[in-house]
Design a protein around this motif. Sequence first.
Motif, mmCIF file in Angstrom:
data_model
loop_
_atom_site.group_PDB
_atom_site.id
_atom_site.type_symbol
_atom_site.label_atom_id
_atom_site.label_comp_id
_atom_site.label_asym_id
_atom_site.label_seq_id
_atom_site.Cartn_x
_atom_site.Cartn_y
_atom_site.Cartn_z
ATOM 1 N N CYS A 54 20.359 58.965 -84.847
ATOM 2 C CA CYS A 54 19.247 58.551 -84.147
ATOM 3 C C CYS A 54 17.900 58.645 -85.318
ATOM 4 O O CYS A 54 17.902 59.529 -85.750
ATOM 5 C CB CYS A 54 18.894 59.437 -82.862
ATOM 6 N N THR A 55 17.528 57.585 -85.482
ATOM 7 C CA THR A 55 16.066 57.336 -86.470
ATOM 8 C C THR A 55 15.078 56.790 -86.080
ATOM 9 O O THR A 55 15.076 56.216 -84.795
ATOM 10 C CB THR A 55 17.083 56.814 -87.896
ATOM 11 N N ARG A 56 14.011 56.515 -86.901
ATOM 12 C CA ARG A 56 12.633 55.817 -86.224
ATOM 13 C C ARG A 56 12.041 54.983 -87.365
ATOM 14 O O ARG A 56 12.456 55.330 -88.760
ATOM 15 C CB ARG A 56 11.878 57.008 -85.956
ATOM 16 N N GLU A 57 11.310 54.232 -87.110
ATOM 17 C CA GLU A 57 10.334 53.700 -88.168
ATOM 18 C C GLU A 57 8.801 53.593 -87.606
ATOM 19 O O GLU A 57 8.674 53.505 -86.250
ATOM 20 C CB GLU A 57 10.722 51.960 -88.301
ATOM 21 N N LEU A 86 3.425 48.171 -96.687
ATOM 22 C CA LEU A 86 3.914 49.813 -96.729
ATOM 23 C C LEU A 86 4.866 49.918 -95.731
ATOM 24 O O LEU A 86 5.921 50.583 -95.943
ATOM 25 C CB LEU A 86 2.660 50.755 -96.470
ATOM 26 N N MET A 87 4.887 49.096 -94.484
ATOM 27 C CA MET A 87 5.814 49.154 -93.583
ATOM 28 C C MET A 87 7.200 48.657 -93.992
ATOM 29 O O MET A 87 8.163 49.233 -93.886
ATOM 30 C CB MET A 87 5.398 48.177 -92.502
ATOM 31 N N PHE A 88 7.164 47.686 -94.843
ATOM 32 C CA PHE A 88 8.338 47.119 -95.664
ATOM 33 C C PHE A 88 8.912 47.979 -96.505
ATOM 34 O O PHE A 88 10.004 48.190 -96.836
ATOM 35 C CB PHE A 88 8.126 45.664 -95.899
ATOM 36 N N ALA A 89 8.019 48.440 -97.125
ATOM 37 C CA ALA A 89 8.485 49.508 -98.249
ATOM 38 C C ALA A 89 9.281 50.887 -97.589
ATOM 39 O O ALA A 89 10.494 51.179 -97.957
ATOM 40 C CB ALA A 89 7.414 50.117 -99.187
ATOM 41 N N ALA A 90 8.863 51.185 -96.574
ATOM 42 C CA ALA A 90 9.398 52.290 -95.820
ATOM 43 C C ALA A 90 10.663 51.778 -95.163
ATOM 44 O O ALA A 90 11.700 52.417 -95.293
ATOM 45 C CB ALA A 90 8.484 52.756 -94.733
ATOM 46 N N ARG A 91 10.647 50.667 -94.593
ATOM 47 C CA ARG A 91 11.966 49.886 -94.022
ATOM 48 C C ARG A 91 12.832 49.743 -95.086
ATOM 49 O O ARG A 91 14.116 50.021 -94.842
ATOM 50 C CB ARG A 91 11.469 48.510 -93.135
#
Length: 223
Positions: A54-57, A86-91
Amino acid sequence: MPELPPSATSQSDAILATKTGRFISFEGTEGVGKTTAIEQLCARLEQKGIDYICTREPGGSDFAEQLRNLLLDPATDINDDTELLLMFAARCDHLQQRILPALAAGQWVICDRFTDSTVAYQGFGRAQGDETVLAKIQGLIEAFIPRLPECTLWLDLPVAEGMARAGKRSAADRFEQEAMAFFTRVHEGFAYMAAKAPERIVRIDAAGSADEVSARVWQALAV
């Protein structure tokens, strides 16, 4: 408006053909009950002996969690393009570090938000559905996201009702502090995506009790 994102049908077929894990994402505006629905789904998977993560973004990996802290911090002052990148870097890190390895190991991945949230929040909430911004998001998906969820559960609730629920929680983060008009546009973004990718996105009525919503989730996933 451009087609966003590309169809996940071929990706879903590949997942099933190789008998790897299932990639399931949950989406929705604030206060729709995603956290509870995810917890109840994970409990059901445990009962059935299904291996899962189970994970999150934003977040999910060590580096992505650091970016999450920045993105959600009300003190963070960045422009819309920086937020999107930054959203895509995290993703990207999340995908490489956790999601893809879990799927390759045959685990289910249950993810609280994925690319559809970027379309909804950055593409519609921030940019009001601007075609240029939607095209940027599509380009980032095509360049950096090799796999979409095979099934996305959109928990749908009237925006005002969801916001009333969210208001009872802890202090609002950087996104939760936005005005109602922002979340109305976010809802429009989710509806837009559901119309563009009906083979992947399943609308779940988020009204009613947690058990009623969970029953709809289980029916959609056949678990």
